[in-house]
Design an enzyme around this catalytic site. Sequence first.
Site, PDB file in Angstrom:
ATOM      1  N   ARG A 195      16.757 -23.825 -33.119  1.00  0.00           N
ATOM      2  CA  ARG A 195      15.989 -24.907 -32.370  1.00  0.00           C
ATOM      3  C   ARG A 195      15.593 -25.797 -33.300  1.00  0.00           C
ATOM      4  NH1 ARG A 195      10.448 -22.461 -29.900  1.00  0.00           N
ATOM      5  NH2 ARG A 195       9.826 -22.101 -31.806  1.00  0.00           N
TER       6      ARG A 195
ATOM      7  N   LYS B 256      10.599 -29.296 -31.571  1.00  0.00           N
ATOM      8  CA  LYS B 256       9.297 -28.969 -31.995  1.00  0.00           C
ATOM      9  C   LYS B 256       8.875 -29.975 -32.826  1.00  0.00           C
ATOM     10  CE  LYS B 256       7.089 -24.637 -33.101  1.00  0.00           C
ATOM     11  NZ  LYS B 256       6.209 -24.322 -31.872  1.00  0.00           N
TER      12      LYS B 256
ATOM     13  N   GLU C 128       4.585 -27.029 -19.002  1.00  0.00           N
ATOM     14  CA  GLU C 128       4.211 -26.071 -19.912  1.00  0.00           C
ATOM     15  C   GLU C 128       2.482 -26.331 -20.341  1.00  0.00           C
ATOM     16  OE1 GLU C 128       6.050 -25.506 -23.634  1.00  0.00           O
ATOM     17  OE2 GLU C 128       6.239 -27.824 -23.786  1.00  0.00           O
TER      18      GLU C 128
END
Length: 338
Positions: free
Chosen positions: A82, A185, A221
Site C-alpha cells: 500500500r 494513504k 468511508e
Amino acid sequence: MDPKDINWSSLGFGYMPTNSYVRTTWLDGKWSEPVLIKEPTITMSIAATCLHYGQAAFEGLKAFRQKDGKVRCLRPWENVKRMNLAADYMLAPAIPEELYIQMIQMVVKDNIEYVPPYGTGGALYIRPLLIGTGAQVGVSPSKMYDFLILVTPVGAYYKGGIQPVEALVLDDYDRAAPHGTGHVKFAGNYAASLKPSKIAKTQGYPITLFFDPKDHEFIDEFGTSNFFAISKEGHYVTPVSRSILHSITNMSLQDIAKDMDIPVELRPIHKAELADFAEVAACGTAVVITPISKIVTKDHTYTFGETCGPTLRKLYDRMTAIQHGDYPDTHNWMLEIK
C-alpha cells in the site's frame, strides 16, 4: 518514559518517545543502509517537498506480545504494498519489501521492552513514514527522500469493552476528490478530514461518514476508517470506490468472515441501503472494529442498536485472538520479530 514505569492498564492511544526510530535515505537512485536513531527528531531543508508540495505518505500497523511470549506484527507485507502505491502516485521511489521488513525488525527489536505485555490488550504501534526531503522550489518531485519507522506503545482502544458510537454525515465536506488521492494513504487526506471531524465532535458525534465526492449518493468511508455492514441477510457488505483507502483491517475481516461462512459483498453501496443493515461498523488499525449505533444525515437518522451486534462481536473476537496468539494463524498473517 522508562518502560518499567509504564502503567500498561491505563495506556491510551497516543505518542510516547521510545529508544529509537529507524531511517534510510534515498539519493542518487538508491536507498542507504538503515540506521537506528536515538533522538526523536528529524532535520530537513526548509524547502523540503514534503513541507511545500505534500510529498508525504504513511502507514500504520501493530506488533503484539502473544500468548507464547513472542512478538509478532500483523501483515506488514500488505502495508509495504500500500505504501508503494502511494509512492508511485507521488513520484517517489518504491521501498523494497526486504528493506521494509528489515527496518520493522530493527526498530521493534530495539524497542522490544515497549511492547505491552500479553493480556493487557495493548500493542506496539508502528508508523512508517515516507517523505520528500530534497530542497525544491517549484512544483516537481523531490530528488531526495527519507523513509523512517517510529514505534510507540498503545493501550487497548476500548476500556471496559466495545462501545458503539454515533456518526454524522456532513454534506458540505468531502474526504477526497473524484479521481483524486483517496485511495492512497497521503498525509494530506487526513488534513482534509480535520475540520469536518471537529464540527461533528462539537455536535456530539465522535466520527464522520463521507459519501462519494461526485454525487453524494454512495457510501465511501468514515474519516479515518473503512465502512462495512452486516446486512439483515447476514452478509458482510463493504463499498468499492476509487476514493476509498484499501484497508488491511477490512481485508483481514473479510477473510475471517469467509472462514465463518459469512458471504462477503464488495460493491457500491447506495446511501438508502443504510435502512437495510442490521449492524454497521468502522474498521481500522487503531481499533479493529468500532460499532456504529446511529448514522445521522440531513434527511434521515438510521439506528443500529446501542450494543455491539453479534456478528461484529464474532469478527472482533476472532481478529484480536489472532493478533494476540489466542487463535491459530491459519492465514500466516503474523511476522515474528527475531
